[in-house]
Design a protein around this motif. Sequence first.
Motif, PDB file in Angstrom:
ATOM      1  N   ILE A  66      -5.266  -1.739  -7.546  1.00 57.71           N
ATOM      2  CA  ILE A  66      -5.526  -1.297  -6.166  1.00 57.71           C
ATOM      3  C   ILE A  66      -4.225  -0.860  -5.494  1.00 57.71           C
ATOM      4  CG2 ILE A  66      -6.310  -2.071  -3.905  1.00 57.71           C
ATOM      5  CD1 ILE A  66      -8.284  -3.905  -5.334  1.00 57.71           C
ATOM      6  N   ALA A  67      -3.143  -1.614  -5.713  1.00 57.68           N
ATOM      7  CA  ALA A  67      -1.863  -1.245  -5.117  1.00 57.68           C
ATOM      8  C   ALA A  67      -1.361   0.090  -5.661  1.00 57.68           C
ATOM      9  CB  ALA A  67      -0.838  -2.342  -5.382  1.00 57.68           C
ATOM     10  N   ASN A  68      -1.545   0.344  -6.938  1.00 56.65           N
ATOM     11  CA  ASN A  68      -1.128   1.608  -7.538  1.00 56.65           C
ATOM     12  C   ASN A  68      -1.906   2.780  -6.962  1.00 56.65           C
ATOM     13  OD1 ASN A  68       0.244   3.301  -9.382  1.00 56.65           O
ATOM     14  ND2 ASN A  68      -1.501   3.232 -10.762  1.00 56.65           N
ATOM     15  N   GLN A  69      -3.226   2.596  -6.809  1.00 57.88           N
ATOM     16  CA  GLN A  69      -4.033   3.657  -6.228  1.00 57.88           C
ATOM     17  C   GLN A  69      -3.633   3.937  -4.782  1.00 57.88           C
ATOM     18  OE1 GLN A  69      -6.351   5.539  -7.798  1.00 57.88           O
ATOM     19  NE2 GLN A  69      -5.749   4.513  -9.696  1.00 57.88           N
ATOM     20  N   PHE A  70      -3.343   2.913  -4.033  1.00 56.50           N
ATOM     21  CA  PHE A  70      -2.953   3.091  -2.632  1.00 56.50           C
ATOM     22  C   PHE A  70      -1.624   3.826  -2.530  1.00 56.50           C
ATOM     23  CE2 PHE A  70      -0.626   1.484   1.077  1.00 56.50           C
ATOM     24  CZ  PHE A  70      -1.486   1.907   2.083  1.00 56.50           C
ATOM     25  N   LEU A  71      -0.657   3.449  -3.355  1.00 55.34           N
ATOM     26  CA  LEU A  71       0.639   4.122  -3.314  1.00 55.34           C
ATOM     27  C   LEU A  71       0.544   5.566  -3.766  1.00 55.34           C
ATOM     28  CD1 LEU A  71       2.949   1.286  -4.708  1.00 55.34           C
ATOM     29  CD2 LEU A  71       2.711   2.059  -2.337  1.00 55.34           C
ATOM     30  N   SER A  72      -0.338   5.864  -4.723  1.00 56.45           N
ATOM     31  CA  SER A  72      -0.506   7.240  -5.177  1.00 56.45           C
ATOM     32  C   SER A  72      -1.060   8.119  -4.056  1.00 56.45           C
ATOM     33  CB  SER A  72      -1.432   7.282  -6.394  1.00 56.45           C
ATOM     34  OG  SER A  72      -0.864   6.556  -7.468  1.00 56.45           O
ATOM     35  N   LYS A  73      -2.058   7.620  -3.349  1.00 58.98           N
ATOM     36  CA  LYS A  73      -2.612   8.381  -2.226  1.00 58.98           C
ATOM     37  C   LYS A  73      -1.588   8.569  -1.129  1.00 58.98           C
ATOM     38  CE  LYS A  73      -7.408   6.942  -2.987  1.00 58.98           C
ATOM     39  NZ  LYS A  73      -8.578   6.231  -2.398  1.00 58.98           N
ATOM     40  N   LEU A  74      -0.818   7.522  -0.859  1.00 57.26           N
ATOM     41  CA  LEU A  74       0.190   7.626   0.194  1.00 57.26           C
ATOM     42  C   LEU A  74       1.280   8.624  -0.166  1.00 57.26           C
ATOM     43  CD1 LEU A  74       1.103   6.442   2.905  1.00 57.26           C
ATOM     44  CD2 LEU A  74       2.409   4.731   1.628  1.00 57.26           C
ATOM     45  N   SER A  75       1.696   8.678  -1.412  1.00 59.25           N
ATOM     46  CA  SER A  75       2.745   9.613  -1.824  1.00 59.25           C
ATOM     47  C   SER A  75       2.235  11.048  -1.793  1.00 59.25           C
ATOM     48  CB  SER A  75       3.244   9.242  -3.221  1.00 59.25           C
ATOM     49  OG  SER A  75       2.187   9.341  -4.166  1.00 59.25           O
ATOM     50  N   ARG A  76       0.983  11.263  -2.128  1.00 59.29           N
ATOM     51  CA  ARG A  76       0.447  12.628  -2.062  1.00 59.29           C
ATOM     52  C   ARG A  76       0.367  13.127  -0.628  1.00 59.29           C
ATOM     53  NH1 ARG A  76      -3.002  10.798  -6.333  1.00 59.29           N
ATOM     54  NH2 ARG A  76      -4.629  10.292  -4.811  1.00 59.29           N
ATOM     55  N   LYS A  77       0.025  12.231   0.287  1.00 57.69           N
ATOM     56  CA  LYS A  77      -0.066  12.642   1.689  1.00 57.69           C
ATOM     57  C   LYS A  77       1.303  12.943   2.277  1.00 57.69           C
ATOM     58  CE  LYS A  77      -4.341  10.162   2.762  1.00 57.69           C
ATOM     59  NZ  LYS A  77      -4.956   9.093   3.590  1.00 57.69           N
ATOM     60  N   SER A  78       2.319  12.216   1.912  1.00 53.81           N
ATOM     61  CA  SER A  78       3.652  12.397   2.491  1.00 53.81           C
ATOM     62  C   SER A  78       4.466  13.458   1.764  1.00 53.81           C
ATOM     63  CB  SER A  78       4.413  11.067   2.467  1.00 53.81           C
ATOM     64  OG  SER A  78       4.530  10.609   1.135  1.00 53.81           O
ATOM     65  N   GLY A  79       3.953  14.054   0.715  1.00 52.97           N
ATOM     66  CA  GLY A  79       4.640  15.121  -0.001  1.00 52.97           C
ATOM     67  C   GLY A  79       5.708  14.633  -0.946  1.00 52.97           C
TER      68      GLY A  79
END
Length: 257
Positions: free
Chosen positions: A196-209
């Motif tokens: 779950i933490a990996n998925q959350f960080l992946s989404k956050l990194s895609r949003k922030s570029g």
Amino acid sequence: MKLSTVFLLAALGFCAVYAADVVDGEVTDDAPRNAQEEDDLTVGASPDAALAFHFVQPADANILHEFYTGKPVKFLIGFQNKGEKDFTVKFSETSFRFPTDYNYHLQNFTRAEYNRRVQPKEEVTLDYGFYAHETFAGRPVGLVVNVHYQDADGNVFVNNVFNQTVNILEDDSGFSGETGFLFILFIALSIGGLYIANQFLSKLSRKSGLSKRRVVEQGTSSEVDFEWIPRDAVRNKEKRSPAAGSPKARKAAKKAD
């Protein structure tokens, strides 16, 4: 004599009679119970039967008389018919007793039903097992094992095959079924949390570029090894090909036209 004195004497006499009745009633009520207990105590072993007892698990229980909570305790009962009549082994009963007073029961285990017929000169082996509850850990208890049997004439006998104090110890192996389940559950929760933490960080990194691809330009090197080219060819090429864009090059191009 005064009237009050008469009433007082009558009341004292009534109380004495009532007390005697109560005492007599208690004796009368206890008589059958005491008689029954005496009858139970008179039931003993048959001279034509020989019984033996042996622990099989744990292996050192016959010497140490120590059991661990949560681990099975198993024993064997040997029955030998030395007489001329059949015996029928009905059941055995096992119980924990208070170590200083064996008349006080701490726990009664489920009795083992055998109903095993033993013919004259025959021997049989019976087994039973139980678990010591964790509430008895760290304390001594009295272990009592009785075997009930009867002969062909219907006479009932009871043999006490084990009657000693044993020590109940806490299981110190460090691993049990419950511990294993909790360990597996902890690993599963840890893996789920990491996913779950990996998925959350992946989404956050895609949003922030932060996940933009880095493009690395690669080109050819400007250094050329002319060692393998004949020198005459290199000189002729230098004469025919002046630097592009230079005044000499433009003049040479006009003359050629």
